[in-house]
Each structure stands twice: as structure tokens, then as C-alpha cells.
Motif scaffolding. Structure first.
Motif, PDB file in Angstrom:
ATOM      1  N   PHE A  77      30.868  35.726  35.147  1.00 33.20           N
ATOM      2  CA  PHE A  77      30.587  36.202  36.499  1.00 33.20           C
ATOM      3  C   PHE A  77      31.886  36.488  37.241  1.00 33.20           C
ATOM      4  CE2 PHE A  77      30.681  35.021  40.945  1.00 33.20           C
ATOM      5  CZ  PHE A  77      29.889  36.023  41.471  1.00 33.20           C
ATOM      6  N   MET A  78      32.802  35.503  37.182  1.00 35.38           N
ATOM      7  CA  MET A  78      34.039  35.623  37.969  1.00 35.38           C
ATOM      8  C   MET A  78      34.859  36.834  37.545  1.00 35.38           C
ATOM      9  SD  MET A  78      35.486  31.938  39.054  1.00 35.38           S
ATOM     10  CE  MET A  78      35.161  30.863  37.702  1.00 35.38           C
ATOM     11  N   ASP A  79      34.894  37.113  36.231  1.00 41.13           N
ATOM     12  CA  ASP A  79      35.706  38.242  35.776  1.00 41.13           C
ATOM     13  C   ASP A  79      35.149  39.582  36.269  1.00 41.13           C
ATOM     14  OD1 ASP A  79      37.736  36.884  34.567  1.00 41.13           O
ATOM     15  OD2 ASP A  79      36.761  36.797  32.610  1.00 41.13           O
ATOM     16  N   ASP A  94      29.505  21.866  49.149  1.00 47.78           N
ATOM     17  CA  ASP A  94      30.706  21.065  48.971  1.00 47.78           C
ATOM     18  C   ASP A  94      31.932  21.911  49.338  1.00 47.78           C
ATOM     19  OD1 ASP A  94      32.954  19.839  47.862  1.00 47.78           O
ATOM     20  OD2 ASP A  94      31.872  19.101  46.095  1.00 47.78           O
ATOM     21  N   LEU A  95      32.620  21.482  50.383  1.00 51.75           N
ATOM     22  CA  LEU A  95      33.772  22.238  50.881  1.00 51.75           C
ATOM     23  C   LEU A  95      34.849  22.378  49.813  1.00 51.75           C
ATOM     24  CD1 LEU A  95      35.605  23.471  53.122  1.00 51.75           C
ATOM     25  CD2 LEU A  95      36.220  21.158  53.738  1.00 51.75           C
ATOM     26  N   HIS A  96      35.094  21.279  49.096  1.00 53.13           N
ATOM     27  CA  HIS A  96      36.147  21.289  48.095  1.00 53.13           C
ATOM     28  C   HIS A  96      35.829  22.321  47.003  1.00 53.13           C
ATOM     29  CE1 HIS A  96      39.547  19.752  45.903  1.00 53.13           C
ATOM     30  NE2 HIS A  96      38.800  19.668  44.817  1.00 53.13           N
ATOM     31  N   TYR A  97      34.554  22.291  46.534  1.00 55.68           N
ATOM     32  CA  TYR A  97      34.128  23.237  45.493  1.00 55.68           C
ATOM     33  C   TYR A  97      34.280  24.679  45.995  1.00 55.68           C
ATOM     34  CZ  TYR A  97      30.995  26.131  42.714  1.00 55.68           C
ATOM     35  OH  TYR A  97      30.479  27.149  41.966  1.00 55.68           O
ATOM     36  N   ALA A  98      33.773  24.931  47.217  1.00 51.23           N
ATOM     37  CA  ALA A  98      33.816  26.296  47.756  1.00 51.23           C
ATOM     38  C   ALA A  98      35.253  26.789  47.823  1.00 51.23           C
ATOM     39  CB  ALA A  98      33.171  26.346  49.137  1.00 51.23           C
ATOM     40  N   LYS A  99      36.141  25.904  48.232  1.00 54.98           N
ATOM     41  CA  LYS A  99      37.546  26.302  48.373  1.00 54.98           C
ATOM     42  C   LYS A  99      38.159  26.593  47.007  1.00 54.98           C
ATOM     43  CE  LYS A  99      41.877  24.990  50.404  1.00 54.98           C
ATOM     44  NZ  LYS A  99      42.716  23.915  50.859  1.00 54.98           N
ATOM     45  N   GLN A 100      37.937  25.683  46.042  1.00 52.31           N
ATOM     46  CA  GLN A 100      38.517  25.867  44.710  1.00 52.31           C
ATOM     47  C   GLN A 100      37.946  27.108  44.007  1.00 52.31           C
ATOM     48  OE1 GLN A 100      41.163  24.336  43.727  1.00 52.31           O
ATOM     49  NE2 GLN A 100      41.023  23.215  45.642  1.00 52.31           N
ATOM     50  N   PHE A 101      36.619  27.283  44.131  1.00 53.44           N
ATOM     51  CA  PHE A 101      35.960  28.442  43.518  1.00 53.44           C
ATOM     52  C   PHE A 101      36.510  29.731  44.141  1.00 53.44           C
ATOM     53  CE2 PHE A 101      32.247  31.359  43.108  1.00 53.44           C
ATOM     54  CZ  PHE A 101      32.094  31.325  41.729  1.00 53.44           C
ATOM     55  N   GLY A 102      36.652  29.697  45.455  1.00 51.96           N
ATOM     56  CA  GLY A 102      37.182  30.866  46.168  1.00 51.96           C
ATOM     57  C   GLY A 102      38.607  31.180  45.760  1.00 51.96           C
ATOM     58  N   LEU A 103      39.437  30.142  45.641  1.00 53.70           N
ATOM     59  CA  LEU A 103      40.835  30.351  45.255  1.00 53.70           C
ATOM     60  C   LEU A 103      40.923  30.930  43.846  1.00 53.70           C
ATOM     61  CD1 LEU A 103      42.653  27.148  46.607  1.00 53.70           C
ATOM     62  CD2 LEU A 103      42.934  29.513  47.384  1.00 53.70           C
ATOM     63  N   GLU A 104      40.077  30.410  42.952  1.00 52.69           N
ATOM     64  CA  GLU A 104      40.088  30.897  41.571  1.00 52.69           C
ATOM     65  C   GLU A 104      39.649  32.366  41.521  1.00 52.69           C
ATOM     66  OE1 GLU A 104      41.343  30.022  38.888  1.00 52.69           O
ATOM     67  OE2 GLU A 104      40.326  31.358  37.465  1.00 52.69           O
ATOM     68  N   LEU A 105      38.609  32.690  42.295  1.00 50.16           N
ATOM     69  CA  LEU A 105      38.157  34.083  42.331  1.00 50.16           C
ATOM     70  C   LEU A 105      39.258  35.001  42.861  1.00 50.16           C
ATOM     71  CD1 LEU A 105      34.500  33.946  43.633  1.00 50.16           C
ATOM     72  CD2 LEU A 105      35.286  35.259  41.678  1.00 50.16           C
ATOM     73  N   LYS A 106      39.901  34.559  43.935  1.00 46.98           N
ATOM     74  CA  LYS A 106      40.947  35.411  44.524  1.00 46.98           C
ATOM     75  C   LYS A 106      42.142  35.565  43.572  1.00 46.98           C
ATOM     76  CE  LYS A 106      39.627  35.119  49.345  1.00 46.98           C
ATOM     77  NZ  LYS A 106      39.931  34.761  50.727  1.00 46.98           N
ATOM     78  N   ARG A 107      42.404  34.513  42.782  1.00 48.62           N
ATOM     79  CA  ARG A 107      43.469  34.611  41.775  1.00 48.62           C
ATOM     80  C   ARG A 107      43.121  35.728  40.774  1.00 48.62           C
ATOM     81  NH1 ARG A 107      45.052  32.742  36.832  1.00 48.62           N
ATOM     82  NH2 ARG A 107      42.954  32.033  36.319  1.00 48.62           N
ATOM     83  N   ARG A 108      41.850  35.736  40.362  1.00 55.85           N
ATOM     84  CA  ARG A 108      41.430  36.758  39.388  1.00 55.85           C
ATOM     85  C   ARG A 108      41.388  38.155  40.017  1.00 55.85           C
ATOM     86  NH1 ARG A 108      37.273  33.997  35.081  1.00 55.85           N
ATOM     87  NH2 ARG A 108      37.962  31.853  35.391  1.00 55.85           N
ATOM     88  N   VAL A 109      41.060  38.208  41.315  1.00 57.79           N
ATOM     89  CA  VAL A 109      41.062  39.498  42.022  1.00 57.79           C
ATOM     90  C   VAL A 109      42.462  40.110  41.953  1.00 57.79           C
ATOM     91  CG1 VAL A 109      40.947  40.529  44.339  1.00 57.79           C
ATOM     92  CG2 VAL A 109      39.111  39.010  43.562  1.00 57.79           C
ATOM     93  N   VAL A 110      43.478  39.287  42.182  1.00 55.45           N
ATOM     94  CA  VAL A 110      44.866  39.768  42.160  1.00 55.45           C
ATOM     95  C   VAL A 110      45.242  40.210  40.744  1.00 55.45           C
ATOM     96  CG1 VAL A 110      47.282  39.101  42.505  1.00 55.45           C
ATOM     97  CG2 VAL A 110      45.526  38.399  44.167  1.00 55.45           C
ATOM     98  N   ILE A 111      44.818  39.428  39.738  1.00 53.55           N
ATOM     99  CA  ILE A 111      45.098  39.812  38.343  1.00 53.55           C
ATOM    100  C   ILE A 111      44.440  41.160  38.029  1.00 53.55           C
ATOM    101  CG2 ILE A 111      44.631  39.207  35.905  1.00 53.55           C
ATOM    102  CD1 ILE A 111      44.952  36.250  36.758  1.00 53.55           C
ATOM    103  N   ALA A 112      43.275  41.400  38.635  1.00 53.47           N
ATOM    104  CA  ALA A 112      42.579  42.679  38.406  1.00 53.47           C
ATOM    105  C   ALA A 112      43.227  43.829  39.182  1.00 53.47           C
ATOM    106  CB  ALA A 112      41.106  42.538  38.787  1.00 53.47           C
ATOM    107  N   GLY A 113      44.324  43.534  39.882  1.00 53.50           N
ATOM    108  CA  GLY A 113      45.064  44.600  40.560  1.00 53.50           C
ATOM    109  C   GLY A 113      44.556  44.932  41.953  1.00 53.50           C
ATOM    110  N   ARG A 114      43.794  44.011  42.534  1.00 54.34           N
ATOM    111  CA  ARG A 114      43.269  44.255  43.886  1.00 54.34           C
ATOM    112  C   ARG A 114      43.896  43.258  44.855  1.00 54.34           C
ATOM    113  NH1 ARG A 114      37.318  43.146  43.346  1.00 54.34           N
ATOM    114  NH2 ARG A 114      37.183  44.099  45.391  1.00 54.34           N
ATOM    115  N   SER A 115      43.684  43.504  46.166  1.00 56.39           N
ATOM    116  CA  SER A 115      44.232  42.592  47.170  1.00 56.39           C
ATOM    117  C   SER A 115      43.210  41.510  47.518  1.00 56.39           C
ATOM    118  CB  SER A 115      44.595  43.375  48.433  1.00 56.39           C
ATOM    119  OG  SER A 115      44.812  42.460  49.487  1.00 56.39           O
TER     120      SER A 115
END
Ligand SMILES: Cc1cc2nc3c(=O)[nH]c(=O)nc-3n(C[C@H](O)[C@H](O)[C@H](O)COP(=O)(O)O)c2cc1C
Length: 377
Positions: free
Chosen positions: A220-222, A237-258
Motif C-alpha cells: 500500500f505504502m509504495d 494512536d498518536l504515536h502510530y499515526a506519526k510514525q506511519f505518516g513519517l514513513e509514508l512521507k519518506r517514501r514519497v520523497v524517494i518516489a521523487g515527490r515533495s
């Protein structure tokens, strides 16, 4: 730190997203099949300056499902009607990529986008495999759903670029309606879909509908990193939402997006009152609808409007919530939130007092995505 203002969306679920909410005295028992109900909600949410009305969906049912799912309207049909009684709020429909046909979805969503003057969004989900039996796709399996989703979205995005923005001259004097060099077929050939195009509709003022997605897995994330502009996250869960969000945004950047153009959207079902005691009364009202012996769990956002607004400010501040996606249990939930919490968020300076734009993209601070063929020129 979040530099952008908080965005707020509302999942409207007719008689409610539970087995019992429909029994509340203030809930019209036909809400899931009442366009008047949806229209009144959308107008009220627009008064609250919400970014969007968001419709979740289901593609197969059985008698044990929640009442809302048993008898409800199809999303794009509802949103077309809402587009005529609202002017600024975004209109987002969930359509699963596992069942529908991409040419049809591209056409429906592009039409809604133009009918609403640039306010449409599409929540592209896989959904669970149960629906395959309703769409003549019994030969497919759960493992097909994400590869199929990726192709589906590539087709839809490709079809949305069928015409460059200046393709139509519509010049009565010269008789030139279309500049054919600005019309682009797709000729997509995949494992699941084969689509020639072009689509017979031009782009909207916001370019194309905003794409949302929901899921949790690695696959899904990819796909979300490549194609989503906002992702629904379970907000328990705030912690989960934050970590999941950070991981997604990391992959967004790898995919060449902002990562700035990507919204993390935790879902929440707050219960608020002027005081905590008032919130507790509302919780008890819902609890009384449950079968004897059942307790209603307190939602994460619970209590006085001040407490709830402070928590939202915190979530937004630490980067766990770009968009707060509300899904209300209590029939007066949206009214309470708009009357009591929205003014506090506005006072804190984290939520708008007026719409910044008339398009969904504009209000969400997401960029206009130029037509791929115009970019190539
Ligand atoms: C926050 C969230 C919201 C979802 N909303 C819907 C929905 O409205 N309708 C639906 O059929 N599935 C919905 N799903 C299910 C997903 O489409 C998907 O089937 C499921 O999450 C399994 O994929 P995963 O393994 O990547 O999580 C939702 C999932 C999440 C996490």
C-alpha cells in the motif's frame, strides 16, 4: 513542526458508522437514503469551513453489516447533487480499484470535478476481496489487488491527461472546435487493464481530482508514495499515526515527490461538550443505544471543547495530522464540533476563518498538476 494550517474533512455516514447509532432519537432512520440529509450536512460543514465531505464505501454486504451499509446511495451520485447546493467544500468519493473499471471511474470523477468547478477527490482503495464476487472477478485473488490498483491508477491518471488545457478553441468564426494535436490517446497495456483512450472530457480548473488512499501494508505504502496526495490513517494512536505518516512521507520523497504536498489524515470520532460533563452525557446517550451490558469506549478526542482543541493543536503541531478526518457517532457531533471547537482552532490561528480558494486543491494547498504532454513540450 507543521508549517501549513490544519485541514478538516468530514466522513458523512448516513445513519452512522455503527450498528446502533440509527436508533438515536435525533437520527433520521432513512438518513443513508436521504439526499436532504446529505445536503443539510454538506451545507453545515461548509459553514464550518471544512475542506471536504468524504464518503466511505462498501462493495459487498450481508445481513450482519451496519445499517448504513445495508441501504445507501452510491457516492458520486450523492456528490453530484451536493455540488449544486455548495460552492467551496471539497467532494470526495471512495471507489475501489479492485472492482470498478478505470475508464468509467476516470470519466465519472472528471465529470464530478467539472460539475463542481474543481472540488472533486477520489479515495482509491483496494477494499477487501469480498467484492470480487459482485463484479464478475471471482478468478482474481487478494494478491492481485495491489498490482491491479497500481495499473488502475496509472490508467486513470493517463486518461485525465487526454486533453491539454488549451485543446479546445471552440471558435465559431473559424469552425475550429478542437486542436487535435492537443488530444492524446493512452494505449495502456497492462496485465489487468488494456485501455486505448482518449477520455472524452477535458481537465477541470484544478487540473484533475485529488487522489486519496487508505491502507496499511508495505505494498500500500509504495503505491501511495507514487500516486496519493493524502492518506487516511487510523487515528487511535498518536504515536502510530506519526510514525506511519513519517514513513509514508519518506517514501514519497524517494518516489521523487515533495512531502509538503502529501497529507496525513488521521480519522477521529470526537465527543465534545461545553464541559467534560456535557461530553460524558453525550457518550452515555450513545451507550444507552447499545445492547445491555455493553460499554461505549471513550474516543481519543473527548471532553470539553478547550481540551479537544488543545489536543488537535498538539497532533497538528507534531506533524501527526495534516488533515483531521472526522467521523461522528453522535447525531449532533458535527454541529458541536463546528460551534464549539472550530472557533477555538481559528483563535489559535491553525484553522481558516474563510476559504482560501474555490477548488479542493487550492484549499488543501496542493499544487495544480500540469498535463504531462504540456510539460513535455
Ligand atoms: C483508514 C482506512 C479506511 C478504509 N476505508 C475503507 C472503505 O471505506 N471501504 C472499504 O471497502 N475499505 C476501506 N479500507 C480497507 C482498505 O481498502 C484495504 O482493503 C485494507 O486496508 C487492506 O489493505 P492493507 O493490507 O494495505 O491495509 C480502509 C482502510 C483503512 C486503513
Amino acid at each position: 513542526m507543521n508549517r501549513k494550517k490544519l485541514k478538516i474533512g468530514a466522513i458523512v455516514d448516513g445513519v452512522g458508522w455503527s450498528h446502533t447509532a440509527w436508533r438515536h432519537p435525533n437520527m433520521p432512520s432513512n438518513a443513508s437514503e436521504s439526499i436532504d440529509f446529505y445536503a443539510a450536512k454538506a451545507r453545515r460543514l461548509e459553514e464550518g469551513k471544512f475542506d471536504m465531505v468524504f464518503l466511505a464505501d462498501v462493495s459487498h454486504i450481508g445481513p450482519g453489516m451496519i445499517p448504513h451499509y445495508l441501504s445507501m446511495f452510491e457516492g458520486v451520485s450523492i456528490l453530484s447533487a451536493l455540488s449544486m447546493v455548495t460552492s467551496h467544500i471539497g467532494l470526495v468519493a471512495t471507489i475501489a480499484t479492485s472492482y470498478a473499471d478505470p475508464f468509467t471511474v476516470a470519466r465519472q470523477m472528471a465529470s464530478l470535478d467539472k460539475i463542481s468547478n474543481g472540488r472533486a477527490g477520489w479515495n482509491a482503495i483496494t477494499s477487501n476481496p469480498g467484492g470480487l464476487a459482485n463484479y464478475s472477478r471471482r478468478h482474481l485473488h487478494k494478491s492481485d489487488l495491489y498490482p491491479m490498483k497500481e495499473e488502475f491508477i496509472e490508467v486513470v491518471e493517463g486518461l485525465w491527461d487526454s486533453y491539454e488545457d488549451d485543446a479546445f478553441m471552440r471558435d465559431k468564426k473559424t469552425g475550429s472546435f478542437l486542436n487535435p494535436s492537443k488530444m492524446h490517446p493512452l494505449y495502456y497495456r497492462g496485465k489487468y487493464f488494456s485501455v486505448d483512450g482518449p477520455l472524452n472530457i477535458s481537465r477541470s480548473v484544478q487540473g484533475r481530482p485529488v487522489i486519496f488512499q487508505a491502507g496499511t501494508s508495505n505494498e500500500f505504502m509504495d503505491i501511495a508514495a507514487k500516486h496519493a496526495e493524502g492518506v487516511l490513517v487510523n487515528g487511535d494512536d498518536l504515536h502510530y499515526a506519526k510514525q506511519f505518516g513519517l514513513e509514508l512521507k519518506r517514501r514519497v520523497v524517494i518516489a521523487g515527490r515533495s512531502a509538503d504536498n502529501f497529507l496525513i489524515m488521521p480519522t477521529q470520532n470526537p465527543i465534545v461538550g461545553r464541559t467534560e460533563a456535557e461530553a460524558r452525557e453525550k457518550l452515555q446517550e450513545l451507550e444507552r443505544l447499545l445492547p445491555p451490558g455493553y460499554r461505549m469506549p471513550k474516543p481519543l478526542l473527548f471532553g470539553s471543547a478547550e481540551d479537544v482543541a488543545d489536543q488537535i493543536e498538539h497532533w497538528h503541531g507534531v506533524g501527526a495530522m495534516d488533515l483531521l478526518l472526522l467521523r461522528m457517532e453522535h447525531p449532533s457531533g458535527f454541529d458541536d464540533f463546528i460551534d464549539l471547537v472550530v472557533p477555538l482552532l481559528q483563535k489559535k490561528g491553525i484553522f481558516r476563518t474563510e476559504y482560501e480558494a474555490s477548488t479542493l486543491r487550492g484549499n488543501l494547498e496542493l499544487p495544480y498538476i500540469p498535463n504531462r504532454y504540456s510539460v513535455e513540450r
